[in-house]
Design a protein around this motif. Structure first.
Motif, PDB file in Angstrom:
ATOM      1  N   SER A 134       8.390  -7.695  35.624  1.00 47.79           N
ATOM      2  CA  SER A 134       7.591  -8.787  36.197  1.00 47.79           C
ATOM      3  C   SER A 134       7.520  -8.704  37.720  1.00 47.79           C
ATOM      4  O   SER A 134       6.595  -9.238  38.324  1.00 47.79           O
ATOM      5  CB  SER A 134       8.162 -10.148  35.785  1.00 47.79           C
ATOM      6  N   THR A 135       8.485  -8.046  38.344  1.00 47.76           N
ATOM      7  CA  THR A 135       8.412  -7.873  39.796  1.00 47.76           C
ATOM      8  C   THR A 135       7.726  -6.554  40.164  1.00 47.76           C
ATOM      9  O   THR A 135       7.733  -6.159  41.327  1.00 47.76           O
ATOM     10  CB  THR A 135       9.813  -7.890  40.463  1.00 47.76           C
ATOM     11  N   GLY A 136       7.198  -5.854  39.159  1.00 49.59           N
ATOM     12  CA  GLY A 136       6.461  -4.627  39.417  1.00 49.59           C
ATOM     13  C   GLY A 136       7.343  -3.444  39.789  1.00 49.59           C
ATOM     14  O   GLY A 136       6.839  -2.394  40.180  1.00 49.59           O
ATOM     15  N   ARG A 137       8.673  -3.606  39.662  1.00 49.54           N
ATOM     16  CA  ARG A 137       9.552  -2.478  39.999  1.00 49.54           C
ATOM     17  C   ARG A 137       9.420  -1.375  38.952  1.00 49.54           C
ATOM     18  O   ARG A 137       9.479  -0.193  39.264  1.00 49.54           O
ATOM     19  CB  ARG A 137      11.002  -2.960  40.104  1.00 49.54           C
ATOM     20  N   MET A 138       9.267  -1.807  37.690  1.00 51.71           N
ATOM     21  CA  MET A 138       9.083  -0.867  36.588  1.00 51.71           C
ATOM     22  C   MET A 138       7.695  -1.070  35.997  1.00 51.71           C
ATOM     23  O   MET A 138       7.232  -2.213  35.942  1.00 51.71           O
ATOM     24  CB  MET A 138      10.152  -1.090  35.504  1.00 51.71           C
ATOM     25  N   GLY A 149      21.649  -8.199  37.911  1.00 51.25           N
ATOM     26  CA  GLY A 149      22.186  -7.497  39.071  1.00 51.25           C
ATOM     27  C   GLY A 149      21.502  -6.178  39.360  1.00 51.25           C
ATOM     28  O   GLY A 149      22.099  -5.115  39.211  1.00 51.25           O
ATOM     29  N   PRO A 150      20.225  -6.214  39.794  1.00 48.63           N
ATOM     30  CA  PRO A 150      19.516  -4.951  40.040  1.00 48.63           C
ATOM     31  C   PRO A 150      20.143  -4.159  41.192  1.00 48.63           C
ATOM     32  O   PRO A 150      20.574  -4.751  42.181  1.00 48.63           O
ATOM     33  CB  PRO A 150      18.100  -5.412  40.407  1.00 48.63           C
ATOM     34  N   GLU A 151      20.190  -2.868  41.036  1.00 46.27           N
ATOM     35  CA  GLU A 151      20.650  -1.943  42.073  1.00 46.27           C
ATOM     36  C   GLU A 151      21.967  -2.383  42.713  1.00 46.27           C
ATOM     37  O   GLU A 151      22.974  -2.507  42.044  1.00 46.27           O
ATOM     38  CB  GLU A 151      19.545  -1.777  43.115  1.00 46.27           C
ATOM     39  N   ASN A 152      21.951  -2.666  44.032  1.00 45.95           N
ATOM     40  CA  ASN A 152      23.196  -2.997  44.742  1.00 45.95           C
ATOM     41  C   ASN A 152      23.662  -4.427  44.524  1.00 45.95           C
ATOM     42  O   ASN A 152      24.720  -4.814  44.998  1.00 45.95           O
ATOM     43  CB  ASN A 152      23.000  -2.826  46.254  1.00 45.95           C
ATOM     44  N   MET A 153      22.859  -5.219  43.862  1.00 44.29           N
ATOM     45  CA  MET A 153      23.216  -6.631  43.686  1.00 44.29           C
ATOM     46  C   MET A 153      24.198  -6.766  42.530  1.00 44.29           C
ATOM     47  O   MET A 153      24.015  -6.140  41.496  1.00 44.29           O
ATOM     48  CB  MET A 153      21.937  -7.438  43.407  1.00 44.29           C
ATOM     49  N   PRO A 154      25.266  -7.551  42.731  1.00 38.07           N
ATOM     50  CA  PRO A 154      26.209  -7.719  41.616  1.00 38.07           C
ATOM     51  C   PRO A 154      25.599  -8.552  40.483  1.00 38.07           C
ATOM     52  O   PRO A 154      24.679  -9.327  40.712  1.00 38.07           O
ATOM     53  CB  PRO A 154      27.389  -8.470  42.247  1.00 38.07           C
ATOM     54  N   VAL A 155      26.126  -8.359  39.258  1.00 38.78           N
ATOM     55  CA  VAL A 155      25.752  -9.223  38.138  1.00 38.78           C
ATOM     56  C   VAL A 155      26.518 -10.533  38.279  1.00 38.78           C
ATOM     57  O   VAL A 155      27.712 -10.531  38.571  1.00 38.78           O
ATOM     58  CB  VAL A 155      26.126  -8.557  36.787  1.00 38.78           C
ATOM     59  N   LEU A 182       8.910 -14.460  47.360  1.00 39.59           N
ATOM     60  CA  LEU A 182       7.957 -14.331  46.265  1.00 39.59           C
ATOM     61  C   LEU A 182       8.604 -14.525  44.894  1.00 39.59           C
ATOM     62  O   LEU A 182       7.913 -14.545  43.876  1.00 39.59           O
ATOM     63  CB  LEU A 182       7.279 -12.949  46.316  1.00 39.59           C
ATOM     64  N   SER A 183       9.912 -14.655  44.855  1.00 44.08           N
ATOM     65  CA  SER A 183      10.594 -14.711  43.559  1.00 44.08           C
ATOM     66  C   SER A 183      10.333 -16.028  42.841  1.00 44.08           C
ATOM     67  O   SER A 183      10.471 -17.095  43.421  1.00 44.08           O
ATOM     68  CB  SER A 183      12.098 -14.544  43.748  1.00 44.08           C
ATOM     69  N   THR A 184       9.983 -15.928  41.559  1.00 49.33           N
ATOM     70  CA  THR A 184       9.822 -17.125  40.733  1.00 49.33           C
ATOM     71  C   THR A 184      11.199 -17.574  40.226  1.00 49.33           C
ATOM     72  O   THR A 184      12.184 -16.844  40.356  1.00 49.33           O
ATOM     73  CB  THR A 184       8.935 -16.830  39.513  1.00 49.33           C
TER      74      THR A 184
END
Ligand code: HEC
Ligand code: HEC
Length: 299
Positions: free
Chosen positions: A127-131, A230-236, A217-219
């Protein structure tokens, strides 16, 4: 893991009515079997039967109450239909299989395994267009999404059905806490998120050339699923670290911060009230100095 949760939830909801029915019938049968017994005993039985009925009634009410609130704190199973899963499989085969493999096992040098990342992670990424990722890097950047909401949910359902993992919250759920939780949300945000995303959620560079993006821009649902996955460097931030209620408080805080139109004047980069005071102090002092000089010159 989520399948088990799913079973548990079904068990709770599915069993309550069955118990009531069976015992209800048993209640009818009991006085018949005791027809030969003396009146007093029958009365006692009847009293016991009616208190049993009251107990069952109470339990049913509790069960019913639970059934009504349970879905609001649970995962969204409504997307897990066979039609959605089948449609998701098609989309996956067209757009994702080259990097993540037919069984989500990953493809060396192209994409990691996504077994167990769950529908939450897929929703966030797609939904964020990353994939689907561009062939060369830069998957960490937000882009115009390639799929619409329905297709995104279908992809999420397919990946969930194959590999399990953290599930999307119920789609109808309100993911934003009300103004009464702003204080708590702000505290949780400063504690858990501000170190990377900045005090105002405007994003900030991290070490090794990475960035924590602007949250502008995040919903609500993207924020929720970002914390879940927790995408990439962000923790879960799993539910035992930050409960669903606390996640809602954080989302409420971030969205309120974005929506507030800087009441009281210019935002001064949101460095806070100190800055405004300082500005008045320095400008005010300047004006005062100029007036003194002007008065002095006139004398
Ligand atoms: C060109 C290759 C490529 C394509 C095509 C692609 N991906 Fe990815 N995917 C990646 C890479 C590389 C990563 C790891 C990115 C990272 O580390 O954040 C990734 C990460 C992910 C993640 C997060 C995994 C995790 O552990 O959090 C999900 C979910 C995902 N992809 C789903 C999809 C879906 C669904 C599609 C199809 C719509 C897709 N991807 C298409 C390469 C690809
Ligand atoms: C260790 C640093 C770090 C912390 C702490 C952190 N994040 Fe992130 N966050 C990131 C990075 C890095 C990304 C980008 C990931 C990517 O693009 O794959 C990100 C992405 C996001 C996004 C997606 C933004 C978009 O593009 O739409 C949201 C929303 C988000 N974070 C919310 C939060 C919230 C809420 C918290 C606190 C509960 C938090 N983050 C804590 C590093 C962090």
């Amino acid at each position: 893991m989520t399948d088990e949760e799913h079973l548990d939830a079904d068990g709770d909801l599915g069993f309550a009515p069955a118990v009531v029915d069976d015992t209800g019938r048993g209640k009818d049968a009991r006085p018949k079997a005791a027809t030969a017994a003396p009146r007093r005993r029958r009365g006692g039985l009847r009293r016991r039967a009616s208190s049993l009925a009251v107990l069952i009634g109470a339990l049913t009410a509790v069960g019913g109450g639970y059934a009504m609130i349970a879905p609001s704190s649970g995962a969204d199973d409504s997307i897990m239909t066979s039609e959605n899963i089948e449609a998701g499989r098609q989309l996956f085969n067209n757009s994702c299989i080259t990097c993540h493999g037919a069984n989500l096992e990953g493809v060396p040098g192209r994409g990691p395994t996504i077994v167990g990342t769950g529908s939450a992670s897929v929703y966030f990424q797609v939904s964020t267009g990353r994939m689907p990722a561009p062939v060369q890097g830069a998957w960490e950047l937000r882009k115009i999404p390639k799929f619409n909401e329905q297709e995104t949910l279908q992809l999420a359902a397919f990946v969930q059905s194959v590999g399990g993992g953290p599930q999307l919250p119920a789609a109808t759920e309100n993911l934003r806490a009300g103004p009464e939780a702003l204080g708590e949300g702000g505290e949780l945000f400063r504690l858990n998120c501000a170190s990377c995303h900045g005090a105002a959620g405007k994003g900030a560079p991290l070490s090794a050339g990475k960035i924590a993006p602007d949250l502008n821009l995040s919903t609500d649902l993207q924020m929720y699923t970002a914390m879940q996955s927790g995408p990439e460097n962000m923790p879960v931030f799993a539910n035992n670290q930050i409960t669903p209620e606390q996640k809602r408080a954080i989302i409420g805080y971030v969205q309120a911060m974005k929506e507030s139109k800087d009441p009281g004047g210019a935002s001064l980069g949101r460095i806070g009230p100190v800055a405004e005071g300082l500005l008045i102090w320095t400008v005010g002092l300047g004006v005062l100095m100029v007036s003194i000089l002007w008065i002095g010159a006139r004398l």
